[in-house]
Structure formats: structure tokens, C-alpha cells
Design a protein around this motif. Sequence first.
Motif, PDB file in Angstrom:
ATOM      1  N   PHE A   1       0.862  -1.285  -0.024  1.00 27.54           N
ATOM      2  CA  PHE A   1       0.112   0.094   0.123  1.00 27.54           C
ATOM      3  C   PHE A   1       0.934   1.312   0.091  1.00 27.54           C
ATOM      4  N   SER A   2       2.070   1.371   0.771  1.00 30.51           N
ATOM      5  CA  SER A   2       2.920   2.209   0.786  1.00 30.51           C
ATOM      6  C   SER A   2       3.561   2.819  -0.487  1.00 30.51           C
ATOM      7  N   LEU A   3       3.585   1.917  -1.320  1.00 32.48           N
ATOM      8  CA  LEU A   3       3.998   2.343  -2.872  1.00 32.48           C
ATOM      9  C   LEU A   3       3.055   3.408  -3.573  1.00 32.48           C
ATOM     10  N   ALA A   4       1.877   3.067  -3.311  1.00 29.59           N
ATOM     11  CA  ALA A   4       0.842   4.108  -4.011  1.00 29.59           C
ATOM     12  C   ALA A   4       0.451   5.295  -3.157  1.00 29.59           C
ATOM     13  N   LEU A   5       0.723   5.165  -1.447  1.00 32.77           N
ATOM     14  CA  LEU A   5       0.378   6.374  -0.609  1.00 32.77           C
ATOM     15  C   LEU A   5       1.602   7.266  -0.607  1.00 32.77           C
TER      16      LEU A   5
ATOM     17  N   ASN B   1       2.452   8.766   5.964  1.00 33.36           N
ATOM     18  CA  ASN B   1       3.216  10.071   5.025  1.00 33.36           C
ATOM     19  C   ASN B   1       3.789  11.113   6.050  1.00 33.36           C
ATOM     20  N   ASN B   2       3.621  10.946   7.387  1.00 28.02           N
ATOM     21  CA  ASN B   2       3.844  12.029   8.261  1.00 28.02           C
ATOM     22  C   ASN B   2       4.804  11.274   9.398  1.00 28.02           C
ATOM     23  N   VAL B   3       4.776  10.072   9.763  1.00 27.31           N
ATOM     24  CA  VAL B   3       5.394   9.542  10.867  1.00 27.31           C
ATOM     25  C   VAL B   3       6.609   8.731  10.213  1.00 27.31           C
ATOM     26  N   SER B   4       6.067   7.223   9.889  1.00 28.02           N
ATOM     27  CA  SER B   4       6.899   6.202   9.088  1.00 28.02           C
ATOM     28  C   SER B   4       6.182   5.173   8.787  1.00 28.02           C
ATOM     29  N   VAL B   5       6.971   4.307   7.700  1.00 27.93           N
ATOM     30  CA  VAL B   5       6.198   3.195   7.320  1.00 27.93           C
ATOM     31  C   VAL B   5       6.367   1.942   8.453  1.00 27.93           C
ATOM     32  N   LYS B   6       7.477   2.158   9.254  1.00 23.00           N
ATOM     33  CA  LYS B   6       7.460   1.131  10.197  1.00 23.00           C
ATOM     34  C   LYS B   6       6.319   1.240  11.224  1.00 23.00           C
TER      35      LYS B   6
ATOM     36  N   LEU C   1       9.823  -3.287   3.463  1.00 18.82           N
ATOM     37  CA  LEU C   1       9.894  -2.044   2.601  1.00 18.82           C
ATOM     38  C   LEU C   1      10.464  -0.732   3.183  1.00 18.82           C
ATOM     39  N   ALA C   2       9.887  -0.697   4.420  1.00 17.90           N
ATOM     40  CA  ALA C   2      10.649   0.443   5.090  1.00 17.90           C
ATOM     41  C   ALA C   2      11.975   0.476   5.350  1.00 17.90           C
ATOM     42  N   ILE C   3      12.469  -0.772   5.564  1.00 13.52           N
ATOM     43  CA  ILE C   3      13.874  -1.035   5.691  1.00 13.52           C
ATOM     44  C   ILE C   3      14.622  -0.874   4.282  1.00 13.52           C
ATOM     45  N   PHE C   4      14.328  -1.724   3.355  1.00 12.41           N
ATOM     46  CA  PHE C   4      15.087  -1.793   2.388  1.00 12.41           C
ATOM     47  C   PHE C   4      14.471  -1.121   0.975  1.00 12.41           C
ATOM     48  N   PHE C   5      13.348  -0.403   1.027  1.00 19.31           N
ATOM     49  CA  PHE C   5      13.201   0.618  -0.157  1.00 19.31           C
ATOM     50  C   PHE C   5      13.041   1.682   0.288  1.00 19.31           C
TER      51      PHE C   5
END
Length: 305
Positions: free
Chosen positions: A20-24, A100-105, A258-262
Motif C-alpha cells: 500500500f505504501s507504494l501508492a500512498l 506519510n508523516n511518521v514512518s512506514v514502520k 519495504l520500510a527498511i530496504f526500499f
Amino acid sequence: MRLNKYYSAAFLAFFIWGFFSLALKPLYNYSSLDILFYRVFFSVVVMVLINLVFRKKVIQKDWNYFTNMNAKQKRNVVLLTLGGGVFLSLNWFVFIYVMNNVSVKAASLAYLICPILTTVLAFFILNERLSKWQWLAVSISALSCVLLSINYFESIFYSLIVAATYAMYLVSQRKNSQMDKFLVLTVQLIFIALVLLPFYPVLSGPVPTEPLFYVCLFAIVLFFTIIPLFLNLYALKGINSSAVGIMIYINPIIGFLLAIFFYNEEVSFLQGFSYFLIFISVLIFNERVLFAKKMKIAPSEIEGF
């Protein structure tokens, strides 16, 4: 678990949600409220069209069922449906803000905590029983949250809000089982849209003109809302909800990777250890389903966000 089309549908639904993060993330320049406005409005249009074109018989069947209910049953269905809409809208808004304002983690952590938090709330609200192993898993998960809050209070705070709003949505909808779930979700989104509509002219920013916004929004509505939801509902026709419940963890695990590697978000030893504890708590919590020869428990019905 024997792999079949229902397991495949459930796996694919949560696998898709994991990205989901890839689109957001490309929409980080837009306010969370603007993204919520357009996600809700576009989702309503698509879901209403799906219902009117492909699901007329379901609508007629559920309407007949609803009109034959007594006054108390009708009131309960309406309150649970609209109340669920409130929790779902809060969850969507906070999740978008956190992503979008804190983190993907932090967003990924929310859905690691969510299934266990859901069951704890169900224990107190619905009087559902927990085994000793499940209480141990809850304790380990709580310990990991305490460790995360030592130096990362903001992340764990927002993660808990996201998890709590979605957990309350799930708990509220457990009793709302009389009606078709996709139709209920459509009604909830229409209700959310009607509530948000008066605020749109006042609180929204300028109408987006960048093509990227609409490309990402199209992906969010179709690929990260409608399609996974269809797959999830289809899976629940052929396998029990405990099997689907386990697969929800595919989503945050992919998000965390994704948060770590992308996105190259830094992970400290304490954070890594805390996430590891949550992973262990997940295994312990689902030990009866993971290690039993026959799955007899169906703790909760997990739906899309």
C-alpha cells in the motif's frame, strides 16, 4: 492448510495490501485529510456501481431481510453499521497520516498489534474467552510496545491509535453479521462520504491537478481497496476466519521490509528486538491454528481497511 483457491485469494489480498505504501507515499505533499476525502468519494462511486451493476439480487435479498426485522434488530443493524463507518474513517485518516508523516514502520507495526488488540477488546466487550497461551502472547506484545515507547513514543502512540480504531471497527462488526458485508461496507462509505461532504469545501486544499495524484488515487481505490476486499470476502466463503486471520500478518511484514530496504528507514537494535517479540507473540497467539492438525477455532473475522 491445504492450498486452494480460497487460501490463494486470502494470501493475495493481504500480499497486495502489504504494498500500500507504494501508492500512498508519493502523495506525501498532500494533506492526510485531502487523501481521505478523495479516497472515500472515489471508493463510494466505484462500490455503488459494483453493487448496482453486479449485485442487484444481493441488495434486494438484504433489503427484504432488513424490512422483516423487528424494530430492535433494525436499530442494532443501523447503529453497528454507522458506528463501524465512524471507526473505519478514523482508521483510514490516522493510517494515511502515519504512513506519510511518521514512518512506514509505525504503520506496519499497527497491523502487527491489531489482531491481538482486537481479541483483547473482544474479551472485555463481547466476553470472548482467551486461552493461557493467548494471554501470554498479549503480555509479550504489550512488553514490546513498552520497549518501543522508550525512545520512540510518537511511533508507538500513532501505531496504537491505528490499531485501536481498526480493532474497534472489527469488534463492532462481529455483531453485524446479518447483512452482506460488501453491501454493509458500501453503506458505511456512503455514510462517511455524507459526513465529510460539508467539510470538503472548507477543509480541503486546492483541487489536485497533478496526474500523479489521480494515478495514485486510482491505484489506492482499485488495487488497495476494492480488489483486495473482493478477494478477502471470496476467501471467507471457503475457509474459516482463523485461517484468514493468520494471513493478515503478511501485510505488516511486507510493509516493514519495504520500510527498511526500499525507504531506507533506520531500525535500531531495540526496535528490531521489539518487532521480533511481536512476531513471537503472533506465533504464540495463533499456536492452536498453526500447530493443530485440525483448525477448530475461528477467533475473529478479518476484513479490508
